[in-house]
Design a protein around this motif. Structure first.
Motif, PDB file in Angstrom:
ATOM      1  N   VAL A  24       0.740  -1.280   0.159  1.00 48.31           N
ATOM      2  CA  VAL A  24       0.027  -0.098  -0.060  1.00 48.31           C
ATOM      3  C   VAL A  24       0.936   1.393   0.209  1.00 48.31           C
ATOM      4  O   VAL A  24       2.285   1.199   0.229  1.00 48.31           O
ATOM      5  N   SER A  25       0.345   2.186  -0.301  1.00 45.81           N
ATOM      6  CA  SER A  25       1.007   3.657  -0.327  1.00 45.81           C
ATOM      7  C   SER A  25       1.126   4.217   1.252  1.00 45.81           C
ATOM      8  O   SER A  25       0.111   3.885   2.012  1.00 45.81           O
ATOM      9  N   GLY A  26       2.371   4.656   1.565  1.00 41.93           N
ATOM     10  CA  GLY A  26       2.443   4.995   2.950  1.00 41.93           C
ATOM     11  C   GLY A  26       3.766   6.006   3.060  1.00 41.93           C
ATOM     12  O   GLY A  26       4.398   6.262   1.973  1.00 41.93           O
ATOM     13  N   ALA A  27       4.007   6.417   4.270  1.00 45.11           N
ATOM     14  CA  ALA A  27       5.147   7.229   4.675  1.00 45.11           C
ATOM     15  C   ALA A  27       6.308   6.538   4.719  1.00 45.11           C
ATOM     16  O   ALA A  27       7.371   7.391   4.593  1.00 45.11           O
ATOM     17  N   ASP A  28       6.440   5.237   4.782  1.00 44.57           N
ATOM     18  CA  ASP A  28       7.803   4.481   4.902  1.00 44.57           C
ATOM     19  C   ASP A  28       8.227   4.226   3.522  1.00 44.57           C
ATOM     20  O   ASP A  28       7.797   4.349   2.534  1.00 44.57           O
ATOM     21  N   TYR A  29       9.525   3.525   3.501  1.00 43.59           N
ATOM     22  CA  TYR A  29      10.100   3.072   2.359  1.00 43.59           C
ATOM     23  C   TYR A  29       9.306   2.166   1.639  1.00 43.59           C
ATOM     24  O   TYR A  29       8.877   1.865   0.490  1.00 43.59           O
ATOM     25  N   LYS A  30       8.550   1.117   2.347  1.00 44.41           N
ATOM     26  CA  LYS A  30       7.534   0.156   1.982  1.00 44.41           C
ATOM     27  C   LYS A  30       6.586  -0.011   2.963  1.00 44.41           C
ATOM     28  O   LYS A  30       7.054  -0.092   4.125  1.00 44.41           O
ATOM     29  N   ASP A  31       5.141  -0.076   2.696  1.00 43.54           N
ATOM     30  CA  ASP A  31       4.246  -0.277   3.466  1.00 43.54           C
ATOM     31  C   ASP A  31       3.318  -1.458   3.018  1.00 43.54           C
ATOM     32  O   ASP A  31       3.057  -1.425   1.865  1.00 43.54           O
ATOM     33  N   GLY A  67      24.296   2.332   7.915  1.00 42.13           N
ATOM     34  CA  GLY A  67      25.217   3.338   8.680  1.00 42.13           C
ATOM     35  C   GLY A  67      25.176   4.506   7.980  1.00 42.13           C
ATOM     36  O   GLY A  67      25.121   5.540   8.728  1.00 42.13           O
ATOM     37  N   VAL A  68      24.328   4.476   6.670  1.00 40.10           N
ATOM     38  CA  VAL A  68      24.216   5.881   5.970  1.00 40.10           C
ATOM     39  C   VAL A  68      22.645   5.900   5.653  1.00 40.10           C
ATOM     40  O   VAL A  68      22.150   7.132   5.947  1.00 40.10           O
ATOM     41  N   THR A  69      22.183   4.995   5.247  1.00 38.74           N
ATOM     42  CA  THR A  69      20.853   5.264   4.930  1.00 38.74           C
ATOM     43  C   THR A  69      20.034   4.220   5.611  1.00 38.74           C
ATOM     44  O   THR A  69      20.337   3.228   5.829  1.00 38.74           O
ATOM     45  N   THR A  70      18.872   4.571   6.103  1.00 39.83           N
ATOM     46  CA  THR A  70      17.911   3.691   6.955  1.00 39.83           C
ATOM     47  C   THR A  70      16.529   3.620   5.874  1.00 39.83           C
ATOM     48  O   THR A  70      15.913   4.780   5.884  1.00 39.83           O
ATOM     49  N   ASN A  71      16.103   2.194   5.986  1.00 37.50           N
ATOM     50  CA  ASN A  71      14.827   2.163   5.136  1.00 37.50           C
ATOM     51  C   ASN A  71      14.095   1.412   5.985  1.00 37.50           C
ATOM     52  O   ASN A  71      14.279   0.674   6.877  1.00 37.50           O
ATOM     53  N   THR A  72      12.516   1.917   6.204  1.00 38.24           N
ATOM     54  CA  THR A  72      11.757   1.388   7.038  1.00 38.24           C
ATOM     55  C   THR A  72      10.362   0.876   6.375  1.00 38.24           C
ATOM     56  O   THR A  72      10.067   1.319   5.458  1.00 38.24           O
TER      57      THR A  72
END
Length: 196
Positions: free
Chosen positions: A5-12, A69-74
């Protein structure tokens, strides 16, 4: 089944489970072997299952974060646990009390210490469904117990594996119960706690 679904995170994602599913485990896998992974803010090693996450009736948000360490994906999963089914009741005016429809309830505590309380895995209502198969797995996914026709009397899980006969260590185990209800095949999954 996860639905993107669409959302605020990298993937929802969203998913819906039956009321009989009381917990889930998340097994995240990172492409980068040096990445750090957390599930609901608890560190998890890539490719291994998280601790069981209890599901309340309604929406439950599970957040998995992966950082190099550089990029965080939620990644967020909203799992909706359905409300319990309404217990149906049949009434016969020739009887003095209502007769309830058999409901299968798997008790979550097993304490085979000889005190007569929870000495084996109790499954309420299972006698009404003799065509059943019960599997119990360790947290690592190893099958420790499997039986057809679990009946709370001659076929019971009392902490011993019926694959190797060994007494299992105390801890959390997961079960899968399949039973025939008329022409329908029903499934229940969840966890149980073995303690001595």
């Amino acid at each position: 089944v996860l639905t993107t679904v669409s959302g605020a995170d990298y993937k929802d994602y969203t998913s819906t489970v039956n009321n009989s599913v009381s917990s889930v485990m998340i097994t995240p896998t990172a492409a980068d072997p040096t990445a750090t992974i957390t599930v609901n803010n608890v560190a998890v090693v890539s490719g291994t299952a998280s601790d069981p996450i209890t599901l309340n009736v309604g929406g439950n948000t599970i957040t998995t974060s992966i950082t190099d360490g550089v990029t965080t994906n939620t990644y967020s999963i909203v799992i909706t646990r359905q409300a319990p089914a309404v217990l149906a009741s049949l009434y016969d005016d020739k009887q003095t009390a209502p007769v309830t429809v058999n409901e299968v309830v798997v008790h979550q505590n097993v304490s085979p210490n000889g005190d007569g309380k929870s000495d084996y895995l109790q499954i309420d209502g299972i006698s009404a469904y003799p065509d059943n198969t019960l599997q119990i797995m360790s947290r690592s996914g190893t099958l420790v117990y499997e039986v057809k026709g679990y009946d709370n009397t001659s076929k019971v899980f009392d902490g011993h594996s019926n694959t190797n006969g060994k007494l299992q260590q105390a801890g959390t185990y997961f079960y899968s119960l399949e039973y025939k209800d008329g022409n329908d095949t029903k499934h229940k999954t969840g966890f149980l706690v073995l303690k001595y």
